[in-house]
Design a protein around this motif. Sequence first.
Motif, short mmCIF file in Angstrom:
data_model
loop_
_atom_site.label_atom_id
_atom_site.label_comp_id
_atom_site.label_asym_id
_atom_site.label_seq_id
_atom_site.Cartn_x
_atom_site.Cartn_y
_atom_site.Cartn_z
N GLU B 4 78.08 62.16 18.63
CA GLU B 4 78.98 63.17 19.20
C GLU B 4 79.05 63.02 20.72
OE1 GLU B 4 77.66 66.96 17.88
OE2 GLU B 4 79.56 67.96 18.32
N TYR B 5 77.87 62.94 21.35
CA TYR B 5 77.81 62.82 22.81
C TYR B 5 76.92 61.65 23.20
CZ TYR B 5 79.71 67.54 23.17
OH TYR B 5 80.51 68.65 23.07
N ILE B 6 77.38 60.90 24.16
CA ILE B 6 76.48 59.94 24.80
C ILE B 6 76.26 60.42 26.23
CG2 ILE B 6 76.27 57.62 25.76
CD1 ILE B 6 77.60 56.50 23.30
N VAL B 7 75.00 60.54 26.62
CA VAL B 7 74.65 60.87 28.01
C VAL B 7 74.08 59.58 28.62
CG1 VAL B 7 73.12 62.21 29.51
CG2 VAL B 7 74.17 63.29 27.51
N VAL B 8 74.65 59.16 29.73
CA VAL B 8 74.16 57.94 30.38
C VAL B 8 73.25 58.33 31.54
CG1 VAL B 8 74.79 55.80 31.54
CG2 VAL B 8 76.29 56.74 29.79
N GLY B 9 72.00 57.93 31.46
CA GLY B 9 71.04 58.20 32.54
C GLY B 9 70.02 59.25 32.14
N SER B 10 68.76 59.05 32.58
CA SER B 10 67.68 59.98 32.22
C SER B 10 67.11 60.69 33.44
CB SER B 10 66.56 59.20 31.52
OG SER B 10 66.02 58.24 32.42
N TYR B 113 63.02 55.13 33.99
CA TYR B 113 62.98 56.22 33.01
C TYR B 113 62.70 57.50 33.81
CZ TYR B 113 61.30 58.77 28.86
OH TYR B 113 61.13 59.69 27.85
N GLY B 114 63.68 58.38 33.88
CA GLY B 114 63.53 59.58 34.71
C GLY B 114 64.21 59.43 36.07
N LYS B 241 61.55 62.99 33.11
CA LYS B 241 61.08 62.35 31.88
C LYS B 241 60.30 63.32 31.00
CE LYS B 241 57.37 60.05 34.45
NZ LYS B 241 56.96 58.78 35.04
N ILE B 242 59.80 64.40 31.61
CA ILE B 242 59.12 65.44 30.80
C ILE B 242 60.14 66.03 29.82
CG2 ILE B 242 58.06 67.74 30.91
CD1 ILE B 242 56.91 66.95 33.66
N THR B 243 61.33 66.32 30.33
CA THR B 243 62.39 66.88 29.48
C THR B 243 62.78 65.87 28.40
OG1 THR B 243 63.24 68.23 31.27
CG2 THR B 243 64.77 67.74 29.51
N VAL B 244 62.96 64.61 28.79
CA VAL B 244 63.39 63.60 27.82
C VAL B 244 62.34 63.42 26.73
CG1 VAL B 244 64.21 61.23 27.51
CG2 VAL B 244 64.76 62.45 29.61
#
Lengths: 135, 536
Positions: B4-10, B113-114, B241-244
């Motif tokens: 449905e959604y692609i988010v680019v970047g963390s 990452y993050g 990265k904690i959220t991811v």
Amino acid sequence: MEVGGHSHTAAELSVITRYLVGEIPDTIASRLYMQAINDDRFLIARHEAMLWSVAVKNVWLMACIDSALAIWRPRSTIRRRLLLVAAILECSPAYHRHFLPGNRRAAYRLVMLAVALRSLACLAGGSVLTVLMRK
Amino acid sequence: MYTEYIVVGSGPSGAQAAQTLVEAGCAVSMLDTGCRDVQQYEALIPPESFVSIRRSSENQHRFFIGDDFEALHSDNITTGAQLTPPRQYIRDLVDELTPLHSENFHPMESLAYGGLGNAWGLGCCVFSDKELQMAGLSQARMYDAYATVARRIGIAAANDDARKYTIGPVTNHMKALRPDTNAAHIYSAYRRHRKKLNEMGFFLGQPALALLSEDHGERKATAYADMDFYTDQGLSAYRPKITVEELKKKANFTYRGNLLALRYRKNGEATELTALNTITRREETYSCKKLILACGTLGTARIVLRSENAYNTRLPVLSNPYIYVACVQPALLGKEIESRKTSMAQLVLFHDEDRTHSDVVMCSLYSYSSLMLFRLLRSTPLGFRDGRLLHQYLHSGLVIAGIHFPEQGGDTKYLELAKDNHRPTGDTLAVSYSLSAQEKETIGRKKKKMIRALRRLSCYAIKTIDPGHGSSIHYAGTMPFSEKQEKLRLSPKGRLYSDSPVYVADGSGFRYLPAKGLTFSLMANAHVVAQHAMND
């Protein structure tokens, strides 16, 4: 660039360490120094090799040459080599008291004044030495 | 693969946008290059204070200097100079995969990452009504979003004179962090001169920081170990990265690493995103209903310019001018340093000259301790022995003031994407950034006033360092929000004016950049954009 005094590395490290903190190098410092000087970034440039060979003769010559380079050639490869040793010593528990601040009395300002005078004297001597070496 | 959604970047924006979508039940896939600390320096760091580590750890050289002596790489104080060996991985692959050419703009970018959130100074500032308006952001939505993000990340803040410039109306925060001796001394000087300083438009207080003063879920309150530039032990500092990592536990979220997003295109009802696999170096294609770009202002600009075939088209760029000022507090010279403190900004001084809460100058005050003496020695015009003795004496009274100035943009600040077949992405971003004579004059005048105010606070400037444009890491504004449907501009909802349903959740749309740190506003805006993407 050329390698500056690889065969005398232990002796030169000893002079640098005595110059920086007044002690002899421990095993950690020796191991790290041997490892680092094989890195291109810490080689002594060809045009500074002679100056370096004089500097590592004794602590006072090292002090004079370092003080002069700090003003006239701060990006010198000799300065980079000395910074390497300063960083290695700072990260060794054996020398922490030479880097971590401690409580000083007000009179310690006189010590700082003496350090400033010594620094000026080294600068003067080192400046003459570096000019002579260039010739 | 279709989602449905692609988010680019963390990074900060990507993590918050993804969290908003995932919490609403949407299926989300995050595409990210996701470089990590392969040296695993953090794992080497004992859970002790800086002073204790210095006194006893035999392998401290590994994380203070680095196995490859990374801390000694640069001769200059420039972009990324503050990165310690455990944090230097955040620049991995950047030079190769996101090439940038500039004579006068040297930003720090990240494919980690993050993202740049790994090096964030944790400062949280709410933009004022006027600043939001100038930036093109909705006041009502942003204030709600600030509260949401504050709840998610955990913020410690104080009720003092600086509060109206830091956390402002956000009330869901923790108690303030404990200031160190340096800060306490400066603050007592402020109290003595408060009336006069306030009349001059100066307001001092503690910064609002995304650093926990109390436990927050599984994250622990800061241990005041003064190792914040090296490790995030206890997860007390908020990093995206904690959220991811939390999102990875959800069934409707997928994380795909080792992918550098290259370009998108519309394919029927779907949007196709092509990415370069950074391991195989082959292109892969992913499809989605809606695409959310959150890969940093410059990263997003590359993807959009490439996708819209807008090579050699100029886009504006904003970046906060920034200087460091090294100061000493004479009364604190020659003292032992505290072993229990945080490394982050201790105080923040705002200069709101005309009290309109716009064009405010921000000065963050750090006590220099855990960044080691050797970083100072190399730029000291003394022999190393005497330099060491001097800095050992100055150390306890050394304060670093990081001064940010606001930025409005202009014709001399722009970027464009040029084709370059020698690069893995086939192009290079070229940036030109210079200040006008009037801007230089204004900054010089404001700098002098700030240094005078610091002097009143017993902080005497000994050296000013200009690390160059872009080094503030505060840059934005490449595709400004616009009511008019123009190519390469964003709608006020963050949607790109394009045939494809593409939203931009990072700072690309900001039309103005206040001097305050922008990360908290980036995260709040990402939350707002994700909501718009769901509702449109």
